[in-house]
Design an enzyme around this catalytic site. Sequence first.
Site, PDB file in Angstrom:
ATOM      1  N   SER A 283       4.318   7.821   5.834  1.00 52.42           N
ATOM      2  CA  SER A 283       4.472   6.369   5.886  1.00 52.42           C
ATOM      3  C   SER A 283       3.865   5.823   7.180  1.00 52.42           C
ATOM      4  CB  SER A 283       5.952   5.985   5.708  1.00 52.42           C
ATOM      5  OG  SER A 283       6.096   4.615   5.460  1.00 52.42           O
TER       6      SER A 283
ATOM      7  N   ASP B  14       5.723   4.434  -5.813  1.00 52.99           N
ATOM      8  CA  ASP B  14       6.165   3.994  -4.487  1.00 52.99           C
ATOM      9  C   ASP B  14       6.201   2.462  -4.451  1.00 52.99           C
ATOM     10  OD1 ASP B  14       6.591   3.467  -1.797  1.00 52.99           O
ATOM     11  OD2 ASP B  14       5.133   4.925  -1.080  1.00 52.99           O
TER      12      ASP B  14
ATOM     13  N   HIS C  35       8.675   6.642  -2.660  1.00 53.63           N
ATOM     14  CA  HIS C  35       8.228   6.583  -1.268  1.00 53.63           C
ATOM     15  C   HIS C  35       8.636   7.825  -0.482  1.00 53.63           C
ATOM     16  CE1 HIS C  35       6.648   4.779   2.310  1.00 53.63           C
ATOM     17  NE2 HIS C  35       7.811   4.848   2.933  1.00 53.63           N
TER      18      HIS C  35
END
Length: 249
Positions: free
Chosen positions: A102, A198, A228
């Site tokens: 991320s 996601d 995610h």
Amino acid sequence: MTIPNIERLTRPDGETLACKRIAGSGATVVWIGGFRSDMEGTKALALEAAARERGWSFLRYDHFAHGQSSGEWRQATIGRWREDAIALIDSLDGPVIPVGSSMGGWVALLLALARPERMHGLVLVNPAQDFTERLMWPSLPDHVRQAILRDGEALMVEEGLGEYVLTARMFEEARNWLMLDRPIPIGAPVHILQGRADQTVPEAHALALVGRLTGGDVRLDLVEAGDHRLSTPRDLARLVEAVERLRSL
């Protein structure tokens, strides 16, 4: 909670980065976590277990103002997290394989641009380059955006992220490090794992990154139904094998 066998890298301003390492061979695999996460997450621990089993050199750490590292959250910026990652790599010997999740994917990309000669490869998990500008700011409720513009900050309470403050300073400083408006010249091989389900960092964001990467091989794995976190047993096995593949190059 205090993590045993913690090491600390002291920065010039006296702040410290908490890290934990496994001695091994080959390029050092460096876990770079996401926004508001720490080095005790599922993916970081899965990589550590793989490092012990397979003899990797491995390091995981907490960003400034995250986890066991020191720092005032309101002073946290993308630039600070980038500088700390560079300092951490500079404290190591030999080539590295950053594994960024991320926001950590953004930091890993910035690190690769700053220290290209140290990169053996990169693994990016749902990478969130430019997330402040392209993902987070547009998704905020209007009253939150107005509070940040008016007061310089807004209090956020989110499941999984806890209670924290979003500052105007973070958004403004992040504009110095935006990547998707120009080519991203990274010569080392890049392997991206992207969940197609996601909701935080959508598939299109990974495709935009692939379109900007130049100079080396890029592999994009789109994980059907992947969210995610990408932390199911199958996802974790896929992550470990992505790292193993780059180590073998």
